[in-house]
Design a protein around this motif. Structure first.
Motif, short mmCIF file in Angstrom:
data_model
loop_
_atom_site.label_atom_id
_atom_site.label_comp_id
_atom_site.label_asym_id
_atom_site.label_seq_id
_atom_site.Cartn_x
_atom_site.Cartn_y
_atom_site.Cartn_z
N VAL A 129 0.98 -1.24 0.04
CA VAL A 129 0.05 -0.04 0.00
C VAL A 129 0.87 1.33 0.08
O VAL A 129 2.10 1.05 0.10
N GLY A 130 0.37 2.49 0.13
CA GLY A 130 0.99 3.67 -0.05
C GLY A 130 1.54 3.97 1.28
O GLY A 130 1.09 3.39 2.35
N LEU A 131 3.06 4.57 1.65
CA LEU A 131 3.63 4.48 2.69
C LEU A 131 2.76 5.37 3.79
O LEU A 131 2.63 5.05 4.92
N ARG A 132 1.90 6.41 3.28
CA ARG A 132 1.04 7.04 4.13
C ARG A 132 -0.23 6.47 4.87
O ARG A 132 -0.40 6.16 5.78
N GLU A 133 -0.84 5.32 3.98
CA GLU A 133 -1.83 4.45 4.65
C GLU A 133 -1.14 3.58 5.41
O GLU A 133 -1.88 3.45 6.45
N GLU A 142 -0.48 9.36 9.57
CA GLU A 142 -0.28 9.33 8.26
C GLU A 142 0.83 9.96 7.89
O GLU A 142 1.59 9.31 6.91
N ALA A 160 5.25 -1.39 1.77
CA ALA A 160 4.55 -0.20 1.42
C ALA A 160 5.59 0.57 0.30
O ALA A 160 6.73 0.15 0.16
N GLU A 161 4.97 1.56 -0.50
CA GLU A 161 5.74 2.20 -1.31
C GLU A 161 5.31 3.71 -1.14
O GLU A 161 4.19 4.21 -0.78
N ARG A 162 6.45 4.53 -1.32
CA ARG A 162 6.15 6.11 -1.35
C ARG A 162 5.63 6.35 -2.49
O ARG A 162 6.31 6.31 -3.57
N VAL A 163 4.62 6.95 -2.43
CA VAL A 163 3.79 7.38 -3.82
C VAL A 163 4.43 8.61 -4.35
O VAL A 163 4.49 9.64 -3.54
N SER A 215 7.91 15.32 -3.22
CA SER A 215 7.25 13.99 -3.75
C SER A 215 7.32 13.81 -5.31
O SER A 215 7.93 12.66 -5.67
N SER A 219 8.91 11.21 -9.21
CA SER A 219 8.23 10.79 -10.49
C SER A 219 9.01 10.96 -11.89
O SER A 219 8.81 10.25 -12.90
#
Length: 327
Positions: A129-133, A142, A160-163, A215, A219
């Motif tokens: 899931v997303g890291l904040r989740e 979060e 988790a992954e950093r979105v 963030s 990308s």
């Protein structure tokens, strides 16, 4: 009349705040502990008995010298410092095999212990899931991992992954290999108009959107530019964002985020100093050496400059602002 509890007398003696207590102090403490003894013929016997019992337990040491009364009373006593209560040691939780390295950390962060409990509770079966989740699930906050993962946590351990938010970018026709990132929207649009007809080495213009760049810089890994230049406000946040983003970019094998010196010189020349609150300006070091002195002077007077001062009029009046944009 019954003999008073030695514990009550000891409490009254310690309440004086003194270590050595003379005979007068002994009587005052005794009468505080046993008010009914006031004027009693048995008061001396009661006090002597209580002192003997306390001396026997080691709570106090009476002087060898006594008065001539019956029974005799010491001229003074010295209280013994109470032994420190043993610190209750909380039984250490065993570390999950995936966090075995935490045993070598002197004081693991509470978040690490929370992750440890989560792993034992079935976290090893969790999907990505997303890291904040994940941070919200495990810690209730979060943003717990926004500043980085405490040792020895890793995204793999957290499942988790950093979105990385996509950065808004505009390709410039015929432009070169450099990505120029601009902090704020109006300046981004003004630079887009100025560069469309003559982009030079700038092949892409990116909108950093303030702290979102921390963030969105990740990308860029999907389509890495040859070089990244940045132009933002001259204030604490305006320098902190690209300095931190540069560290993150290099950790992902992207080019370092470097300043666009010509644009910053234009801002110093045309900007209007505005009051700014006290802040940490250590990120001035991110700027080119020739810019650091003037920016430190600006900050030393408690001011900042907004990049919007480099407007269409300034961009259209010369080409000096293009200096330093080459790869």
């Amino acid at each position: 009349m019954s003999t008073p509890g030695p514990a009550a007398l000891l409490a009254a003696l310690r309440a004086t705040g003194r270590t050595r207590i003379d005979r007068a102090g002994l009587w005052r403490a005794f009468l505080d502990a046993v008010p009914s003894a006031q004027g009693s013929a048995e008061a001396r016997r009661m006090l002597a008995a209580a002192l003997d019992e306390l001396a026997g337990t080691g709570a106090l040491t009476p002087t060898a010298a006594t008065d001539d009364g019956v029974p005799p009373l010491p001229r003074a006593v010295r209280l013994t410092r109470p032994a420190a209560a043993p610190v209750a040691r909380e039984a250490a939780d065993p570390w999950h095999p995936e966090l075995a390295a935490a045993a070598a950390v002197r004081a693991p962060a509470e978040a690490v212990r929370q992750v440890n409990r989560w792993l034992f509770a079935g976290g090893t079966r969790a999907g990505i899931v997303g890291l904040r989740e994940r941070a919200l699930e495990i810690t209730g906050d979060e943003k717990a991992f926004d500043a980085g993962l405490p040792v020895p946590l890793t995204p793999e351990i957290l499942r988790a992954e950093r979105v990385a938010l996509p950065m808004h970018r505009e390709r410039l026709p015929g432009g070169g290999p450099v990505l120029l990132v601009v902090e704020n929207a109006d300046t981004f649009h003004s630079l887009l108009l100025a560069l469309r007809g003559d982009p030079g080495p700038i092949g892409t213009l990116g909108w950093g959107a303030g702290s979102a760049f921390l963030s969105s810089v990740s990308s860029l890994a999907a389509d890495p530019p040859a070089a990244i230049r940045y132009f933002g406000d001259l204030d604490a946040a305006g320098l902190r964002i690209p300095a931190r983003a540069s560290v993150q970019a290099q950790a992902q094998a992207l080019p370092a985020v470097r300043p666009a010196p010509g644009l910053y010189r234009a801002l110093l020349a045309h900007g209007r100093p505005a009051p700014a609150g006290p802040a940490d300006h250590s990120d001035v070091e991110w700027l080119d050496p020739g810019l650091r002195g003037p920016v430190r002077e600006l900050f030393a007077t408690g001011h900042r400059m907004a990049q919007e001062a480099v407007d269409r009029r300034v961009l259209g009046s010369g080409r000096d602002w293009r200096d330093g944009l080459d790869p």
